[in-house]
Motif scaffolding. Structure first.
Motif, PDB file in Angstrom:
ATOM      1  N   ASP A  63       0.833  -1.199   0.000  1.00 50.37           N
ATOM      2  CA  ASP A  63       0.000   0.000   0.000  1.00 50.37           C
ATOM      3  C   ASP A  63       0.870   1.253   0.000  1.00 50.37           C
ATOM      4  OD1 ASP A  63      -2.216  -1.712   0.337  1.00 50.37           O
ATOM      5  OD2 ASP A  63      -2.001  -1.643   2.512  1.00 50.37           O
ATOM      6  N   PHE A  64       0.474   2.214  -0.846  1.00 50.98           N
ATOM      7  CA  PHE A  64       1.143   3.509  -0.930  1.00 50.98           C
ATOM      8  C   PHE A  64       0.084   4.596  -0.877  1.00 50.98           C
ATOM      9  CE2 PHE A  64       3.921   0.424  -2.781  1.00 50.98           C
ATOM     10  CZ  PHE A  64       5.180   0.804  -2.321  1.00 50.98           C
ATOM     11  N   ALA A  65       0.469   5.795  -0.505  1.00 46.94           N
ATOM     12  CA  ALA A  65      -0.488   6.900  -0.386  1.00 46.94           C
ATOM     13  C   ALA A  65      -1.161   7.209  -1.716  1.00 46.94           C
ATOM     14  CB  ALA A  65       0.200   8.142   0.168  1.00 46.94           C
ATOM     15  N   ASP A  66      -0.376   7.156  -2.811  1.00 48.50           N
ATOM     16  CA  ASP A  66      -0.912   7.486  -4.131  1.00 48.50           C
ATOM     17  C   ASP A  66       0.035   6.954  -5.203  1.00 48.50           C
ATOM     18  OD1 ASP A  66       1.239   9.342  -4.113  1.00 48.50           O
ATOM     19  OD2 ASP A  66      -0.086  10.927  -3.372  1.00 48.50           O
ATOM     20  N   ALA A  67      -0.327   7.165  -6.459  1.00 48.27           N
ATOM     21  CA  ALA A  67       0.489   6.667  -7.571  1.00 48.27           C
ATOM     22  C   ALA A  67       1.873   7.316  -7.588  1.00 48.27           C
ATOM     23  CB  ALA A  67      -0.229   6.916  -8.899  1.00 48.27           C
ATOM     24  N   ALA A  68       1.964   8.568  -7.170  1.00 45.43           N
ATOM     25  CA  ALA A  68       3.258   9.250  -7.135  1.00 45.43           C
ATOM     26  C   ALA A  68       4.195   8.591  -6.120  1.00 45.43           C
ATOM     27  CB  ALA A  68       3.072  10.728  -6.815  1.00 45.43           C
ATOM     28  N   ALA A  69       3.664   8.173  -4.978  1.00 45.53           N
ATOM     29  CA  ALA A  69       4.483   7.496  -3.970  1.00 45.53           C
ATOM     30  C   ALA A  69       4.970   6.153  -4.492  1.00 45.53           C
ATOM     31  CB  ALA A  69       3.685   7.317  -2.677  1.00 45.53           C
ATOM     32  N   LEU A  70       4.121   5.430  -5.211  1.00 42.47           N
ATOM     33  CA  LEU A  70       4.538   4.160  -5.816  1.00 42.47           C
ATOM     34  C   LEU A  70       5.626   4.408  -6.864  1.00 42.47           C
ATOM     35  CD1 LEU A  70       4.355   1.116  -6.374  1.00 42.47           C
ATOM     36  CD2 LEU A  70       2.426   1.614  -7.885  1.00 42.47           C
ATOM     37  N   ALA A  71       5.454   5.410  -7.687  1.00 42.31           N
ATOM     38  CA  ALA A  71       6.453   5.730  -8.713  1.00 42.31           C
ATOM     39  C   ALA A  71       7.787   6.110  -8.078  1.00 42.31           C
ATOM     40  CB  ALA A  71       5.950   6.858  -9.611  1.00 42.31           C
ATOM     41  N   ALA A  72       7.733   6.852  -6.983  1.00 39.97           N
ATOM     42  CA  ALA A  72       8.970   7.230  -6.287  1.00 39.97           C
ATOM     43  C   ALA A  72       9.663   6.005  -5.712  1.00 39.97           C
ATOM     44  CB  ALA A  72       8.656   8.245  -5.186  1.00 39.97           C
ATOM     45  N   MET A  73       8.891   5.069  -5.182  1.00 44.19           N
ATOM     46  CA  MET A  73       9.480   3.830  -4.668  1.00 44.19           C
ATOM     47  C   MET A  73      10.156   3.068  -5.797  1.00 44.19           C
ATOM     48  SD  MET A  73       9.215   0.307  -4.711  1.00 44.19           S
ATOM     49  CE  MET A  73       7.565  -0.098  -5.202  1.00 44.19           C
ATOM     50  N   ARG A  74       9.476   2.917  -6.924  1.00 44.82           N
ATOM     51  CA  ARG A  74      10.045   2.176  -8.053  1.00 44.82           C
ATOM     52  C   ARG A  74      11.347   2.801  -8.545  1.00 44.82           C
ATOM     53  NH1 ARG A  74       4.388   0.796 -11.150  1.00 44.82           N
ATOM     54  NH2 ARG A  74       4.218  -1.353 -10.384  1.00 44.82           N
ATOM     55  N   ALA A  75      11.445   4.108  -8.491  1.00 42.69           N
ATOM     56  CA  ALA A  75      12.644   4.809  -8.949  1.00 42.69           C
ATOM     57  C   ALA A  75      13.764   4.807  -7.908  1.00 42.69           C
ATOM     58  CB  ALA A  75      12.291   6.250  -9.318  1.00 42.69           C
ATOM     59  N   SER A  76      13.428   4.441  -6.676  1.00 44.15           N
ATOM     60  CA  SER A  76      14.411   4.469  -5.596  1.00 44.15           C
ATOM     61  C   SER A  76      15.409   3.320  -5.720  1.00 44.15           C
ATOM     62  CB  SER A  76      13.715   4.382  -4.234  1.00 44.15           C
ATOM     63  OG  SER A  76      13.272   3.050  -3.980  1.00 44.15           O
ATOM     64  N   GLN A  77      16.494   3.441  -4.996  1.00 43.46           N
ATOM     65  CA  GLN A  77      17.512   2.386  -4.933  1.00 43.46           C
ATOM     66  C   GLN A  77      16.897   1.049  -4.523  1.00 43.46           C
ATOM     67  OE1 GLN A  77      20.583   3.340  -2.069  1.00 43.46           O
ATOM     68  NE2 GLN A  77      20.932   1.198  -1.616  1.00 43.46           N
ATOM     69  N   TYR A  78      16.042   1.053  -3.495  1.00 43.92           N
ATOM     70  CA  TYR A  78      15.467  -0.203  -3.004  1.00 43.92           C
ATOM     71  C   TYR A  78      14.396  -0.752  -3.935  1.00 43.92           C
ATOM     72  CZ  TYR A  78      18.212   0.517   1.133  1.00 43.92           C
ATOM     73  OH  TYR A  78      19.268   0.693   1.990  1.00 43.92           O
ATOM     74  N   GLY A  79      13.674   0.114  -4.597  1.00 48.26           N
ATOM     75  CA  GLY A  79      12.702  -0.340  -5.585  1.00 48.26           C
ATOM     76  C   GLY A  79      13.387  -1.018  -6.758  1.00 48.26           C
ATOM     77  N   ARG A  80      14.456  -0.418  -7.243  1.00 52.30           N
ATOM     78  CA  ARG A  80      15.215  -1.007  -8.363  1.00 52.30           C
ATOM     79  C   ARG A  80      15.877  -2.315  -7.941  1.00 52.30           C
ATOM     80  NH1 ARG A  80      16.982   4.261  -8.549  1.00 52.30           N
ATOM     81  NH2 ARG A  80      19.101   3.603  -8.020  1.00 52.30           N
ATOM     82  N   ARG A  81      16.398  -2.375  -6.725  1.00 58.40           N
ATOM     83  CA  ARG A  81      17.040  -3.607  -6.246  1.00 58.40           C
ATOM     84  C   ARG A  81      16.024  -4.742  -6.117  1.00 58.40           C
ATOM     85  NH1 ARG A  81      20.570  -2.492  -1.095  1.00 58.40           N
ATOM     86  NH2 ARG A  81      20.746  -4.758  -1.235  1.00 58.40           N
TER      87      ARG A  81
END
Length: 103
Positions: free
Chosen positions: A60-78
């Motif tokens: 669960d994320f607050a919104d689509a922007a928060a999910l997109a930020a996670m995906r772009a993050s170091q841990y999302g990419r890993r």
């Protein structure tokens, strides 16, 4: 709220999948920025016949922007790059905004 759902078809080695997922992959997930909650199960059942999936994961994320930020993050990419280490049956990833209902 925005939800990420990951569906895993049956892997070649279910024991390896379970062990790797719990001990290696999920620790990456716990570091995702913006993560509000998460859950998973290896006990996926179908109403009729055999379930098409071996495991399911929800985040669960607050919104689509928060999910997109996670995906772009170091841990999302890993975490995304790590999937090939255990999901030999493939993976289906979906996300969507959650619509609240009332009773």
């Amino acid at each position: 709220m925005h939800k990420l759902v990951v569906l895993y078809p049956k892997p070649a080695d279910p024991g390896h999948f379970r062990d790797y997922y719990v001990n290696n992959h999920l620790p990456l997930v716990t570091k995702w920025p913006g993560l509000l909650g998460w859950r998973y199960s290896f006990d996926v059942a179908a109403t009729n016949g055999e379930a098409p999936y071996f495991a399911v994961f929800e985040a669960d994320f607050a919104d689509a922007a928060a999910l997109a930020a996670m995906r772009a993050s170091q841990y999302g990419r890993r975490a995304a790059a790590d999937v090939v280490n255990y999901a030999t049956g493939g993976v289906v990833v979906i996300d969507y905004p959650v619509q609240e209902g009332a009773i």
